[in-house]
Design a protein around this motif. Sequence first.
Motif, mmCIF file in Angstrom:
data_model
loop_
_atom_site.group_PDB
_atom_site.id
_atom_site.type_symbol
_atom_site.label_atom_id
_atom_site.label_comp_id
_atom_site.label_asym_id
_atom_site.label_seq_id
_atom_site.Cartn_x
_atom_site.Cartn_y
_atom_site.Cartn_z
ATOM 1 N N PHE A 68 5.470 97.858 24.879
ATOM 2 C CA PHE A 68 5.663 99.298 25.037
ATOM 3 C C PHE A 68 6.225 99.938 23.785
ATOM 4 C CE2 PHE A 68 5.879 97.892 29.543
ATOM 5 C CZ PHE A 68 4.674 98.461 29.895
ATOM 6 N N PHE A 97 11.731 95.996 35.971
ATOM 7 C CA PHE A 97 12.421 97.111 35.323
ATOM 8 C C PHE A 97 13.783 97.349 35.960
ATOM 9 C CE2 PHE A 97 8.031 97.600 34.304
ATOM 10 C CZ PHE A 97 7.999 98.183 33.045
ATOM 11 N N ALA A 101 11.139 100.102 39.683
ATOM 12 C CA ALA A 101 9.816 100.684 39.415
ATOM 13 C C ALA A 101 8.765 100.247 40.427
ATOM 14 C CB ALA A 101 9.361 100.360 37.987
ATOM 15 N N PHE A 103 6.038 101.064 43.253
ATOM 16 C CA PHE A 103 5.202 102.236 43.492
ATOM 17 C C PHE A 103 5.545 102.797 44.872
ATOM 18 C CE2 PHE A 103 2.354 99.362 40.907
ATOM 19 C CZ PHE A 103 2.755 99.917 39.709
ATOM 20 N N PHE A 114 -0.883 94.577 43.557
ATOM 21 C CA PHE A 114 -1.401 95.455 42.497
ATOM 22 C C PHE A 114 -1.896 94.701 41.259
ATOM 23 C CE2 PHE A 114 -0.989 98.299 38.859
ATOM 24 C CZ PHE A 114 -1.654 99.429 39.304
ATOM 25 N N ASP B 179 8.752 109.314 37.950
ATOM 26 C CA ASP B 179 9.375 108.375 37.014
ATOM 27 C C ASP B 179 8.278 107.706 36.190
ATOM 28 O OD1 ASP B 179 10.747 106.457 35.699
ATOM 29 O OD2 ASP B 179 11.444 105.387 37.491
ATOM 30 N N THR B 181 8.411 105.358 34.224
ATOM 31 C CA THR B 181 8.522 103.892 34.225
ATOM 32 C C THR B 181 7.477 103.284 35.161
ATOM 33 O OG1 THR B 181 10.893 104.282 34.091
ATOM 34 C CG2 THR B 181 10.187 102.019 34.386
ATOM 35 N N LEU B 182 7.126 104.014 36.228
ATOM 36 C CA LEU B 182 6.138 103.497 37.175
ATOM 37 C C LEU B 182 4.797 103.268 36.489
ATOM 38 C CD1 LEU B 182 6.969 105.778 40.230
ATOM 39 C CD2 LEU B 182 7.528 103.358 39.948
ATOM 40 N N ARG B 184 4.404 102.695 33.280
ATOM 41 C CA ARG B 184 4.619 101.525 32.414
ATOM 42 C C ARG B 184 4.556 100.244 33.224
ATOM 43 N NH1 ARG B 184 9.195 102.136 27.786
ATOM 44 N NH2 ARG B 184 7.842 103.213 26.319
ATOM 45 N N ALA B 185 5.166 100.287 34.415
ATOM 46 C CA ALA B 185 5.145 99.101 35.273
ATOM 47 C C ALA B 185 3.700 98.732 35.582
ATOM 48 C CB ALA B 185 5.931 99.361 36.553
ATOM 49 N N ALA B 186 2.892 99.733 35.923
ATOM 50 C CA ALA B 186 1.488 99.470 36.246
ATOM 51 C C ALA B 186 0.785 98.829 35.057
ATOM 52 C CB ALA B 186 0.792 100.767 36.655
#
Lengths: 367, 284
Positions: A68, A97, A101, A103, A114, B179, B181-182, B184-186
């Motif tokens: 990132f 995280f 984080a 969903f 996912f 957010d 970050t979600l 990024r998480a994906a």
Amino acid sequence: MNAFAGRMEGRQGVTGSYLEIRDLVKSYDGYQQAVRGISLAIAKGEFVSFLGPSGSGKTTTLMMVAGFEQPTAGRIVLGGREIAPVPPHKRNIGMVFQNYALFPHMTAAENVGFPLRMRKRPAAEITRRSREALAMVGLADFAGRQPRELSGGQQQRVALARALVFEPDVLLLDEPLGALDKNLREHMQVEIKRIHRELGITTIYVTHDQTEAMTMSDRIAVFSQGVVEQFAAPLDVYLRPATRFVGGFVGDSNFFEASGRTGMLEVAGLGTLSLPQAPVSASGRYDVLVRPEAIGLWRGSGDRAGHCVVPFTVTALVNYGDSVLLIGSSGDLSLRARIPFMLATDIREGTALSLSWRHADMHCIPA
Amino acid sequence: MTQGTGIMMQQRAGRRTTWLLLLPVLVFLAVFFLVPLGQVLYFSVMDPTFTLHHYLAFFTDDFYWRVLFGTFRTTAIVTAFSLLLSYPLSYAIVRLGGGFATAMLLIVAMSFWTSFLVRTFAWMVILGNNGPLRAILATMGWTPPPELLFTRFSSTLAMVHLLVPFMVLALYSVMKKIDYTLVRAAISLGATPFEAFRRVFLPLSAPGIVNGCTLVFIMCLGFYVTPVLLGSPREQMIAGLIGTQIEEFLEFGEASATAVILLCVTMTVFAIYNRFVGLDKLWG
């Protein structure tokens, strides 16, 4: 060990450096550097903590491993492959995280499924592997819940299952337990360690909590101001800190200023000592570290062989229940000593007593 | 007096104060909203005695059906274009932040504060026969340039322009709470940036889409000034039709019935929204 753990186990075995970070630099404005040339070699299956205060570069380094953040300079090599140019979604790195984080519009099972869906696995396989991963974190019965219907600890477990279900090469955890209360945090520490043991997955754990780093890690990388001050096993970091910063950040500490002569140390307030662990060719300035818990009460009189003995006046006591921290002074020296509660029942503010510690418990750090 | 009754008296007094504070606005609404609305209802069914023939006239006449259908079609087109234009803008505002976000939000707010009438007149100038847009088209070789003013195009364009700020604010208020970050998480879980957007950001921004579309749809259904001033006289919207019925034909009964029908249609949209989302969420 469940089916999921069994499948992951076949993946370990190779020793030597697996994830290698070389001369990594990150600068956001081209002028100041958040990360200033970090090099670390992490073995396959190792559990490594990045420990440091906020702003020390530990999270930035983690984000570069995850993809990132782009390194300004340096290399990141994973399993012999340079990954700095690889976009994050192709790195096969699992990440948990800080705030989980999850969903919010998907159930726990959909969250865990996912990464498999993104990998275009068949539906039956997704269902089966998601269920196995949820079972591994003890949430088999919560598959249909929405994240908001789960407690903080349960959300954390789902996040962990989701980061592991696709059998990543590396697991990254970014202060994953920060939002949990103390009991739950300790419980999750044990849980994460168990899963690490079962899967043998190379893990990087970012934390500012030294206890967490001490209890969980194979090795700790102590970060400060964009550099790694020490990268060593927890006990080494604790007993033989490489720098004054490490000694001060990990655990409680007493520091004495000292100057060296061949084989001897001239320690401020303590006189000339001959320490076996003092650097032989020592001629320079040193910081000498003594841990408060290495200091004990000395009821005897006169000198004590192989020990330092100092008079001490208590100015404050902090009672931790199992132990008592004595804060006070010996002449010009400020000292902190941590002694078992049972030995301190008669000590009050203003009490004068003698303290002593072994020469062997004094650790010299070049200043 | 016991403590319990004391507390009850206090609560009663508190409630009385609340009602007193509400009184002015309730009186205002009653006098200037409920009474005229009642009158409109009255006119729509009394001519001079009770009758439903205004409603029957509306529903049996092809012309009225065409206006109603046209209004819906225009409204749908305006809503769709507002969304298409506003979504990327709102996304950019939320993602880029900083000076760009401040500048864009200021522009949106300024057009929010500028009167509909002023902006409608501005479009009359821009799209007019001697206006800049036709001149530009002419220099680009489109001769003679197409008639722009008083067409369906001009009124649709202007309504999109007038309603985009509402859509942007509705989207922005939802998007800024997502957010990131979600996403990024994906991505860390293997989703391409586009998949991460489609599977995570887009569904989470859906409440903003629903809110914005409802708001724009309802406002557009009853739009009067812009279609009347800019649109084709042959393709009236329903509010314009009401105006014509009153101004040109003095048909108060029919106009009232049309107004009640428009109100019912609007209420239906609201009811659907309330059923699935909840009215209290409309303003973010």
